[in-house]
Design a protein around this motif. Structure first.
Motif, mmCIF file in Angstrom:
data_model
loop_
_atom_site.group_PDB
_atom_site.id
_atom_site.type_symbol
_atom_site.label_atom_id
_atom_site.label_comp_id
_atom_site.label_asym_id
_atom_site.label_seq_id
_atom_site.Cartn_x
_atom_site.Cartn_y
_atom_site.Cartn_z
ATOM 1 N N LEU A 68 0.804 -1.079 0.008
ATOM 2 C CA LEU A 68 -0.056 0.031 0.125
ATOM 3 C C LEU A 68 0.773 1.449 0.114
ATOM 4 C CD1 LEU A 68 -2.773 -1.157 2.689
ATOM 5 C CD2 LEU A 68 -2.760 -0.853 0.152
ATOM 6 N N LEU A 69 2.004 1.227 0.833
ATOM 7 C CA LEU A 69 2.928 2.463 0.785
ATOM 8 C C LEU A 69 3.271 2.737 -0.806
ATOM 9 C CD1 LEU A 69 4.484 4.702 2.198
ATOM 10 C CD2 LEU A 69 6.103 2.676 2.790
ATOM 11 N N SER A 70 3.961 1.578 -1.248
ATOM 12 C CA SER A 70 4.293 1.529 -2.627
ATOM 13 C C SER A 70 3.297 2.036 -3.745
ATOM 14 C CB SER A 70 4.828 0.233 -3.035
ATOM 15 O OG SER A 70 5.281 0.203 -4.604
ATOM 16 N N LEU A 71 1.820 1.588 -3.548
ATOM 17 C CA LEU A 71 1.159 2.147 -4.431
ATOM 18 C C LEU A 71 0.786 3.817 -4.207
ATOM 19 C CD1 LEU A 71 -1.864 -0.366 -4.166
ATOM 20 C CD2 LEU A 71 -0.492 0.165 -6.281
ATOM 21 N N ASN A 72 0.699 4.154 -2.910
ATOM 22 C CA ASN A 72 0.599 5.682 -2.722
ATOM 23 C C ASN A 72 1.933 6.167 -3.123
ATOM 24 O OD1 ASN A 72 -1.792 6.282 -1.040
ATOM 25 N ND2 ASN A 72 -1.065 4.306 -0.319
ATOM 26 N N LEU A 73 3.050 5.762 -3.058
ATOM 27 C CA LEU A 73 4.282 6.595 -3.479
ATOM 28 C C LEU A 73 4.514 6.565 -4.853
ATOM 29 C CD1 LEU A 73 7.078 5.132 -1.083
ATOM 30 C CD2 LEU A 73 6.472 7.606 -1.218
ATOM 31 N N ASN A 74 3.846 5.592 -5.755
ATOM 32 C CA ASN A 74 3.833 5.535 -7.216
ATOM 33 C C ASN A 74 2.990 6.579 -7.715
ATOM 34 O OD1 ASN A 74 5.965 3.612 -7.578
ATOM 35 N ND2 ASN A 74 4.363 1.990 -7.584
ATOM 36 N N LEU A 93 -6.758 -6.700 9.811
ATOM 37 C CA LEU A 93 -6.118 -5.598 10.650
ATOM 38 C C LEU A 93 -5.634 -4.529 9.592
ATOM 39 C CD1 LEU A 93 -3.654 -8.068 12.304
ATOM 40 C CD2 LEU A 93 -5.198 -6.637 13.329
ATOM 41 N N VAL A 94 -5.195 -4.799 8.207
ATOM 42 C CA VAL A 94 -4.821 -3.731 7.207
ATOM 43 C C VAL A 94 -5.812 -3.016 6.853
ATOM 44 C CG1 VAL A 94 -3.538 -3.623 5.144
ATOM 45 C CG2 VAL A 94 -2.936 -5.325 6.603
ATOM 46 N N LEU A 95 -6.945 -3.433 6.382
ATOM 47 C CA LEU A 95 -7.814 -2.582 5.713
ATOM 48 C C LEU A 95 -8.445 -1.431 6.562
ATOM 49 C CD1 LEU A 95 -9.673 -5.269 3.405
ATOM 50 C CD2 LEU A 95 -7.841 -3.653 2.799
ATOM 51 N N PRO A 96 -9.001 -1.764 7.834
ATOM 52 C CA PRO A 96 -9.366 -0.699 8.488
ATOM 53 C C PRO A 96 -8.246 0.151 9.217
ATOM 54 C CG PRO A 96 -10.279 -3.026 9.412
ATOM 55 C CD PRO A 96 -9.133 -3.253 8.543
ATOM 56 N N GLY A 97 -6.932 -0.427 9.383
ATOM 57 C CA GLY A 97 -5.961 0.499 9.586
ATOM 58 C C GLY A 97 -5.469 1.243 8.436
ATOM 59 N N TYR A 98 -5.709 0.847 7.112
ATOM 60 C CA TYR A 98 -5.188 1.693 6.080
ATOM 61 C C TYR A 98 -6.427 2.860 5.758
ATOM 62 C CZ TYR A 98 -4.406 3.273 1.465
ATOM 63 O OH TYR A 98 -3.882 3.983 0.284
ATOM 64 N N SER A 99 -7.646 2.404 6.284
ATOM 65 C CA SER A 99 -8.567 3.571 6.024
ATOM 66 C C SER A 99 -8.372 4.487 7.180
ATOM 67 C CB SER A 99 -9.913 3.008 6.226
ATOM 68 O OG SER A 99 -10.976 3.784 6.357
ATOM 69 N N GLN A 111 -7.312 8.236 6.329
ATOM 70 C CA GLN A 111 -8.452 9.521 6.684
ATOM 71 C C GLN A 111 -7.648 10.744 7.486
ATOM 72 O OE1 GLN A 111 -11.489 8.040 9.111
ATOM 73 N NE2 GLN A 111 -12.521 10.249 9.361
ATOM 74 N N ARG A 112 -6.657 10.298 8.315
ATOM 75 C CA ARG A 112 -5.996 11.198 9.277
ATOM 76 C C ARG A 112 -4.934 12.188 8.251
ATOM 77 N NH1 ARG A 112 -5.954 9.656 14.395
ATOM 78 N NH2 ARG A 112 -7.962 9.197 15.116
ATOM 79 N N LEU A 113 -4.390 11.342 7.191
ATOM 80 C CA LEU A 113 -3.517 12.140 6.535
ATOM 81 C C LEU A 113 -4.081 13.054 5.499
ATOM 82 C CD1 LEU A 113 -0.875 9.122 5.270
ATOM 83 C CD2 LEU A 113 -0.514 11.093 7.081
ATOM 84 N N SER A 114 -5.337 12.530 5.061
ATOM 85 C CA SER A 114 -6.107 13.574 4.016
ATOM 86 C C SER A 114 -6.479 14.681 4.932
ATOM 87 C CB SER A 114 -7.091 12.799 3.434
ATOM 88 O OG SER A 114 -8.249 12.348 4.656
ATOM 89 N N GLU A 115 -6.911 14.580 6.036
ATOM 90 C CA GLU A 115 -7.378 15.882 7.040
ATOM 91 C C GLU A 115 -5.997 16.848 7.267
ATOM 92 O OE1 GLU A 115 -8.744 14.057 10.513
ATOM 93 O OE2 GLU A 115 -10.545 13.420 9.480
ATOM 94 N N ASN A 116 -4.847 16.269 7.304
ATOM 95 C CA ASN A 116 -3.616 17.187 7.434
ATOM 96 C C ASN A 116 -2.669 17.646 6.594
ATOM 97 O OD1 ASN A 116 -3.998 17.030 10.312
ATOM 98 N ND2 ASN A 116 -3.313 15.152 10.387
ATOM 99 N N LEU A 117 -2.760 16.498 5.401
ATOM 100 C CA LEU A 117 -2.010 16.677 4.082
ATOM 101 C C LEU A 117 -2.877 16.525 2.868
ATOM 102 C CD1 LEU A 117 1.225 14.445 5.255
ATOM 103 C CD2 LEU A 117 0.705 17.126 5.407
ATOM 104 N N ARG A 118 -3.530 17.550 2.757
ATOM 105 C CA ARG A 118 -4.747 17.500 1.551
ATOM 106 C C ARG A 118 -4.108 17.443 0.437
ATOM 107 N NH1 ARG A 118 -9.848 21.276 4.035
ATOM 108 N NH2 ARG A 118 -9.778 20.251 5.875
#
Length: 286
Positions: free
Chosen positions: A37-43, A227-233, A237-244
């Motif tokens: 997931l980190l790789s997808l977001n970095l790409n 574990l991963v899907l709720p954690g990623y969500s 959500q937190r990142l989108s609020e602070n780093l739009r």
């Protein structure tokens, strides 16, 4: 159904080894899913930066802007180009920096004609920049070499780290499965010997253990996704609020693809690990 019942019975009977295997596989798959997931977001972020990466060619005062622009459009690797007049460039500059409006009105417009262009592949930036500098009428070129070098270095490091991490994590998960199935085989050694004496085929003997690996792989994949899907969500959500301004992967199709690949990988590791353990035991007994 007999093989499935035997597999579930072995998991319950050797619950300590089963829990150890599930813990190891779930931890490995969770780290692997997080890295994916980190790789997808970095790409996605790097792709957005690539789309914004531009080369700028500033023309000499005596140059013919239209002629130079036509030559720039014909350069190999150029996907788009825009000719900007001094007036348009000054207007954009004043819009972004309003305090320059008064000084610009007093000294006139010192900006030259410029051409802004994008390339299909960031690796071709240096080649395109060299071709731009060789064009008659081009006085200066800004090629963003540092940004391109950073972009390519991040991509290369991501591939290298990903390859090493996949090998380490899959090896760890495979080792856990092999040990778990080996423990189950040891516990049923006498039963297996009786089955061989009455003429049971190797496929009949293998089936419960292969299904046991399959079930352990499936359970570890489901635990990982829980574990991963709720954690990623929550994290997105937190990142989108602070780093739009940072793009984040939220496409359900992309997340579903990661989940399916994770499940397939867990099942493959489970079956392969079981097959290795059973094959080793049958060879030892020959």
């Amino acid at each position: 159904m007999y093989a499935l019942r035997q597999a579930l019975r072995a998991i319950r009977k050797n619950w300590i080894a089963s829990i150890s295997t599930l813990t190891t596989m779930t931890l490995s798959l969770t780290i692997l899913a997080g890295f994916s997931l980190l790789s997808l977001n970095l790409n996605l972020t790097l792709g957005a930066l690539q789309n914004e990466l531009e080369l700028a060619a500033y023309l000499a005062p005596e140059a013919d802007p239209e002629a130079v622009f036509a030559q720039v459009q014909e350069l190999p690797g150029v996907t788009s180009a825009e000719l900007v007049s001094p007036e348009a460039a000054l207007g954009t500059l004043v819009t972004e920096l309003p305090y320059l409006a008064e000084p610009a009105s007093r000294v006139g417009n010192p900006l030259p004609y410029s051409v802004y262009l994008q390339v299909a592949d960031p690796a071709d930036t240096a080649q395109v920049a060299g071709a731009l500098r060789s064009l008659p009428g081009v006085a200066e070129v800004e090629d963003a070499q540092e940004a391109v070098a950073t972009f390519l270095a991040i991509n290369e490091a991501l591939r290298l780290v990903g390859s090493v991490l996949i090998v380490i994590l899959l090896s760890s998960a495979l080792f856990a499965i092999v040990n778990s199935i080996r423990a189950a085989i040891t516990a049923r050694r006498d039963e297996i010997e009786v089955m061989r004496l009455v003429g049971a085929t190797r496929a009949f003997i293998r089936a419960p253990f292969l299904l046991e690996g399959f079930v352990l792989g499936l359970l570890s994949a489901l635990l990982t996704l829980a574990l991963v899907l709720p954690g990623y969500s929550l994290v997105t959500q937190r990142l989108s609020e602070n780093l739009r301004f940072v793009p984040l992967v939220r496409d359900p199709a992309a997340l579903a693809q990661v989940a399916l690949l994770l499940v397939a990988l867990a099942l493959l590791v489970g079956i392969v690990g079981s097959a290795i353990s059973v094959s080793q035991y049958l060879q030892e007994e020959v």
